[in-house]
Design a protein around this motif. Structure first.
Motif, short mmCIF file in Angstrom:
data_model
loop_
_atom_site.label_atom_id
_atom_site.label_comp_id
_atom_site.label_asym_id
_atom_site.label_seq_id
_atom_site.Cartn_x
_atom_site.Cartn_y
_atom_site.Cartn_z
N GLN A 140 10.98 -9.55 -3.25
CA GLN A 140 9.47 -9.69 -4.38
C GLN A 140 8.75 -8.93 -2.71
O GLN A 140 7.30 -7.65 -3.28
CB GLN A 140 8.61 -10.97 -4.40
N ALA A 141 8.61 -8.92 -1.83
CA ALA A 141 7.84 -8.86 -0.69
C ALA A 141 8.05 -7.75 0.23
O ALA A 141 7.48 -7.47 1.17
CB ALA A 141 8.26 -9.98 0.33
N HIS A 142 9.06 -6.74 -0.52
CA HIS A 142 9.55 -5.51 -0.25
C HIS A 142 9.69 -4.33 -0.75
O HIS A 142 10.37 -4.38 -1.99
CB HIS A 142 10.93 -5.56 0.24
N PRO A 143 8.60 -4.23 -1.83
CA PRO A 143 7.97 -3.27 -2.88
C PRO A 143 9.20 -1.94 -2.76
O PRO A 143 9.21 -1.00 -4.07
CB PRO A 143 7.10 -3.50 -3.05
N GLU A 144 9.04 -1.44 -1.37
CA GLU A 144 9.86 -0.45 -0.97
C GLU A 144 11.63 -0.44 -2.33
O GLU A 144 11.86 0.61 -2.40
CB GLU A 144 9.99 0.03 0.60
N LEU A 145 12.18 -1.15 -2.01
CA LEU A 145 13.26 -1.47 -2.92
C LEU A 145 13.00 -1.53 -4.35
O LEU A 145 13.72 -1.90 -4.57
CB LEU A 145 14.25 -3.38 -2.56
N TRP A 146 12.09 -1.93 -4.80
CA TRP A 146 12.09 -1.70 -6.40
C TRP A 146 10.63 -0.94 -6.68
O TRP A 146 10.61 -1.45 -8.30
CB TRP A 146 11.63 -3.30 -6.88
N ALA A 147 10.29 -0.44 -6.31
CA ALA A 147 8.62 0.87 -6.61
C ALA A 147 9.25 0.90 -7.76
O ALA A 147 8.64 1.51 -8.64
CB ALA A 147 8.52 1.82 -5.28
N ASP A 148 10.27 2.18 -7.61
CA ASP A 148 10.66 2.47 -8.89
C ASP A 148 10.46 1.75 -10.10
O ASP A 148 10.50 2.80 -11.52
CB ASP A 148 12.03 3.27 -8.75
N MET A 182 0.96 -1.40 0.28
CA MET A 182 -0.19 -0.11 0.04
C MET A 182 0.98 0.87 0.67
O MET A 182 0.77 2.36 -1.54
CB MET A 182 -1.23 0.19 1.08
N ASP A 183 2.13 1.17 1.00
CA ASP A 183 3.14 2.45 1.03
C ASP A 183 3.84 2.77 0.11
O ASP A 183 4.21 3.60 -0.15
CB ASP A 183 3.13 2.57 2.51
N SER A 184 4.28 1.83 -0.67
CA SER A 184 4.72 2.02 -1.39
C SER A 184 4.48 1.66 -3.54
O SER A 184 4.96 2.55 -3.93
CB SER A 184 5.91 0.88 -1.42
N LEU A 185 3.48 1.42 -3.16
CA LEU A 185 2.94 1.10 -4.77
C LEU A 185 1.63 1.57 -5.07
O LEU A 185 1.40 2.15 -5.88
CB LEU A 185 3.12 0.03 -5.38
N PHE A 186 0.53 1.50 -3.51
CA PHE A 186 -0.35 1.71 -3.76
C PHE A 186 -1.52 3.36 -3.40
O PHE A 186 -2.41 3.70 -4.00
CB PHE A 186 -1.73 0.98 -3.98
N ALA A 187 -0.36 3.92 -2.54
CA ALA A 187 -0.90 4.56 -1.35
C ALA A 187 -1.05 6.45 -3.21
O ALA A 187 -0.16 6.15 -4.44
CB ALA A 187 -0.19 5.20 -0.39
N PRO A 188 -1.82 7.63 -2.34
CA PRO A 188 -2.08 8.61 -4.11
C PRO A 188 -0.10 9.07 -3.56
O PRO A 188 0.27 9.23 -3.21
CB PRO A 188 -2.35 9.54 -2.99
N GLY A 189 -0.25 9.40 -5.91
CA GLY A 189 1.20 10.00 -6.32
C GLY A 189 2.42 8.30 -5.92
O GLY A 189 3.46 8.86 -6.72
#
Length: 381
Positions: A361-369, A113-120
């Motif tokens: 894969q379970a840590h999207p903060e590492l690959w959201a970019d 949610m925080d890394s991929l789906f939240a606004p912005g």
């Protein structure tokens, strides 16, 4: 043990609890039957980031092994609002596909949610209509542990994809997806979508999923785990009353293969830390149904997109991690095969002590970019 090593062992245990918890998240029993959606459900307020959950039911569904189930349940959730063009077609639908032994619920957890789906964020739920199915055999969808046990159909990855397609087209009324983002097993499903339904998706992002059959070390550990379950006397041909010991003993190997070599080297400095890793993994195995695991691992046997790579019309952005032991970079699989994909691009992201190998894969903060780069790649189509 000095203080630094005690800290390292403690960190290892915390990391294990987090990643194994993420691995098994969402493997809940089915809720009471609800009415299947006949059309795209009315969404929640776009800024709420609150998922709407439902069940789709498919009558007399025939699996590729020839078995017909009178009813197959596919549980799913949605986030966001479908947008339509002048003809009424939904234009912003993105299918999110989970990994083996998990469910769509894990992809709706706080890290995603925080890394991929939240606004912005790249897959902002105020912009995209996000669909999270539980694959057959997983989560709250029909699976062996519902009661059929080893009488359940021997489903394959193609069965998963066919049911995903029925959910998207028949239940939700979406003829063409804007994108699919799939992780591990979900990434392999994404490769299959691009070949089986070439007009039904604009672009796919397979994460930690190679476009070739499962072989070598990846196949070997799967066969090892399957054998440990099937040859255990406590398994009783699938009709066990307690968790088979073979599954409990096999899961630490399963878990080790998910992690990265640099991360394990940094977080398991001594025998005490290694023993804690093993003990925690065995405890976690108790919360997973052995038949569900067995079926999910063996379902990969029909996966091999390699022969049809040249026919893919969708844009493909493949992401792998250099410390992923399931998909060793030394094999140079992406370098060899991606040139066959007309509109293909790939990234091998470097791993380090902060990453988790396959479980990055379970840590999207590492690959959201990288997701943002994939979406930009689609916009260039």
């Amino acid at each position: 043990m000095n203080s630094a090593r005690r800290t390292s062992a403690s960190s290892s245990l915390r990391a294990l609890l987090l990643t194994v918890g993420v691995l098994t998240s969402g493997c809940a029993s089915a809720p009471p039957r609800e009415q299947a959606a006949e059309a795209v459900p009315a969404p929640a307020a776009p800024t709420a980031l609150e998922a709407r959950e439902a069940d789709a039911f498919f009558q007399d569904h025939r699996f590729r092994d020839g078995t017909v189930l009178p009813e197959v349940r596919i549980h799913y959730a949605t986030l966001g609002t479908p947008r339509r063009d002048a003809s009424g077609a939904v234009t912003n639908a993105v299918l999110l596909l989970h990994w083996t032994s998990a469910s769509g619920q894990v992809l709706r957890g706080k890290p995603f949610m925080d890394s991929l789906f939240a606004p912005g964020r790249p897959l902002d739920a105020t912009k995209y209509f996000l669909i999270f199915p539980d694959n057959v055999g997983h989560g709250r969808s029909s699976k062996p542990s519902d009661g059929a046990r080893t009488k359940f159909p021997a489903y394959g990855y193609r069965d998963m994809v066919e049911l995903q397609h029925r959910l998207v087209t028949q239940t939700l009324g979406i003829a063409r997806l804007h994108a699919i983002v799939g992780l591990s097993m979900g990434g392999m499903n994404a490769w299959q979508w691009s070949e089986l339904y070439p007009d039904a998706v604009k672009g796919v992002m397979p994460i930690v999923a190679l476009p070739t059959r499962i072989a070598g070390r990846n196949l070997l550990w799967r066969r090892f785990v399957s054998r440990q379950i099937r040859t255990d006397p406590e398994w009783k041909a699938g009709f066990y009353t307690t968790t088979p010991r073979g599954w409990r003993d096999a899961f630490p190997v399963f878990r080790m293969m998910l992690d990265g070599v640099p991360h394990l080297q940094a977080t398991l400095p001594d025998a005490a830390a290694a023993d804690a890793f093993i003990a925690t993994a065995m405890t976690q195995a108790e919360g997973m149904d052995a038949n569900d695991v067995l079926y999910s691992l063996e379902s990969s046997s029909d996966y091999d997109p390699e022969p049809a790579l040249g026919a893919i019309q969708a844009r493909v952005f493949a992401l792998n991690f250099s410390d992923d032991e399931f998909n060793p970079v030394s094999l140079r699989t992406l370098e060899t095969l991606m040139p066959r994909v007309k509109h293909g691009r790939f990234v091998v992201q470097e791993g380090d002590a902060r990453s988790f190998g396959h479980l990055t894969q379970a840590h999207p903060e590492l690959w959201a970019d990288q997701v943002a780069a994939f979406l930009a790649f689609l916009e260039g189509a």
